[in-house]
Design a protein around this motif. Sequence first.
Motif, short mmCIF file in Angstrom:
data_model
loop_
_atom_site.label_atom_id
_atom_site.label_comp_id
_atom_site.label_asym_id
_atom_site.label_seq_id
_atom_site.Cartn_x
_atom_site.Cartn_y
_atom_site.Cartn_z
N MET A 1 0.81 -1.19 0.00
CA MET A 1 0.00 0.00 0.00
C MET A 1 0.86 1.26 0.00
N GLY A 2 2.15 1.14 0.38
CA GLY A 2 3.00 2.32 0.49
C GLY A 2 3.60 2.78 -0.83
N ALA A 3 3.88 1.87 -1.74
CA ALA A 3 4.52 2.24 -3.00
C ALA A 3 3.48 2.68 -4.02
N MET A 4 3.88 3.64 -4.85
CA MET A 4 2.97 4.10 -5.90
C MET A 4 3.08 3.16 -7.09
N GLN A 5 1.96 2.72 -7.57
CA GLN A 5 1.91 1.83 -8.71
C GLN A 5 1.83 2.66 -9.99
N PRO A 6 2.10 2.05 -11.14
CA PRO A 6 2.10 2.80 -12.40
C PRO A 6 0.78 3.54 -12.67
N TRP A 7 -0.35 2.96 -12.32
CA TRP A 7 -1.61 3.66 -12.59
C TRP A 7 -1.77 4.88 -11.70
N HIS A 8 -1.13 4.89 -10.52
CA HIS A 8 -1.13 6.10 -9.68
C HIS A 8 -0.43 7.25 -10.40
N TRP A 9 0.70 6.95 -11.02
CA TRP A 9 1.46 7.97 -11.74
C TRP A 9 0.66 8.51 -12.93
N ILE A 10 -0.04 7.62 -13.62
CA ILE A 10 -0.84 8.05 -14.77
C ILE A 10 -1.96 8.99 -14.32
N VAL A 11 -2.65 8.63 -13.25
CA VAL A 11 -3.73 9.48 -12.74
C VAL A 11 -3.16 10.83 -12.30
N LEU A 12 -2.01 10.82 -11.65
CA LEU A 12 -1.37 12.06 -11.20
C LEU A 12 -1.01 12.96 -12.38
N LEU A 13 -0.46 12.37 -13.44
CA LEU A 13 -0.12 13.16 -14.64
C LEU A 13 -1.36 13.74 -15.31
N VAL A 14 -2.44 12.97 -15.37
CA VAL A 14 -3.68 13.47 -15.97
C VAL A 14 -4.23 14.65 -15.15
N VAL A 15 -4.19 14.55 -13.84
CA VAL A 15 -4.67 15.64 -12.98
C VAL A 15 -3.82 16.88 -13.17
N ILE A 16 -2.51 16.72 -13.24
CA ILE A 16 -1.62 17.86 -13.45
C ILE A 16 -1.89 18.51 -14.80
N LEU A 17 -2.07 17.71 -15.83
CA LEU A 17 -2.39 18.26 -17.15
C LEU A 17 -3.71 19.03 -17.14
N LEU A 18 -4.70 18.52 -16.42
CA LEU A 18 -5.98 19.20 -16.35
C LEU A 18 -5.88 20.51 -15.57
N LEU A 19 -5.08 20.51 -14.51
CA LEU A 19 -4.96 21.72 -13.69
C LEU A 19 -4.18 22.82 -14.40
N PHE A 20 -3.03 22.47 -14.97
CA PHE A 20 -2.14 23.49 -15.52
C PHE A 20 -2.27 23.66 -17.02
N GLY A 21 -2.74 22.68 -17.71
CA GLY A 21 -2.85 22.76 -19.16
C GLY A 21 -1.51 22.52 -19.83
N SER A 22 -1.57 22.08 -21.06
CA SER A 22 -0.34 21.73 -21.78
C SER A 22 0.46 22.95 -22.19
N THR A 23 -0.16 24.13 -22.22
CA THR A 23 0.58 25.33 -22.65
C THR A 23 1.42 25.90 -21.52
N ARG A 24 1.02 25.72 -20.26
CA ARG A 24 1.76 26.30 -19.15
C ARG A 24 2.85 25.38 -18.61
N LEU A 25 2.76 24.09 -18.88
CA LEU A 25 3.74 23.14 -18.32
C LEU A 25 5.17 23.38 -18.82
N PRO A 26 5.41 23.66 -20.11
CA PRO A 26 6.79 23.93 -20.52
C PRO A 26 7.39 25.16 -19.83
N GLY A 27 6.60 26.21 -19.66
CA GLY A 27 7.09 27.40 -18.96
C GLY A 27 7.38 27.11 -17.50
N LEU A 28 6.54 26.29 -16.89
CA LEU A 28 6.75 25.90 -15.50
C LEU A 28 8.03 25.08 -15.35
#
Length: 96
Positions: A1-28
Amino acid sequence: MGAMQPWHWIVLLVVILLLFGSTRLPGLAKSVGQSMKIFRKEMKDLRDDDKDTDGTAAAPGGATSGTTGTTGTGTTGSSGQVPGIVENRDRDIPKA
């Protein structure tokens, strides 16, 4: 339960993309990279300053040789003030 599985990383990346958008991520990413570069340079300068001051004796004026205090990295200048700090006498605020 302590380690992050690959699907956790995918969900995290999707949430980050939704929050910041693909145009702001390179600048960040660029700004984070520049900040890390500046941080590493300052850490290297601090280590070099420590090495310089460890092997030298104090100068007659009380200052160590090789340091000027004008770098703006939090050191005090020749007047004993921290750069960027404004004293009360320099302000145009009327006294009550």
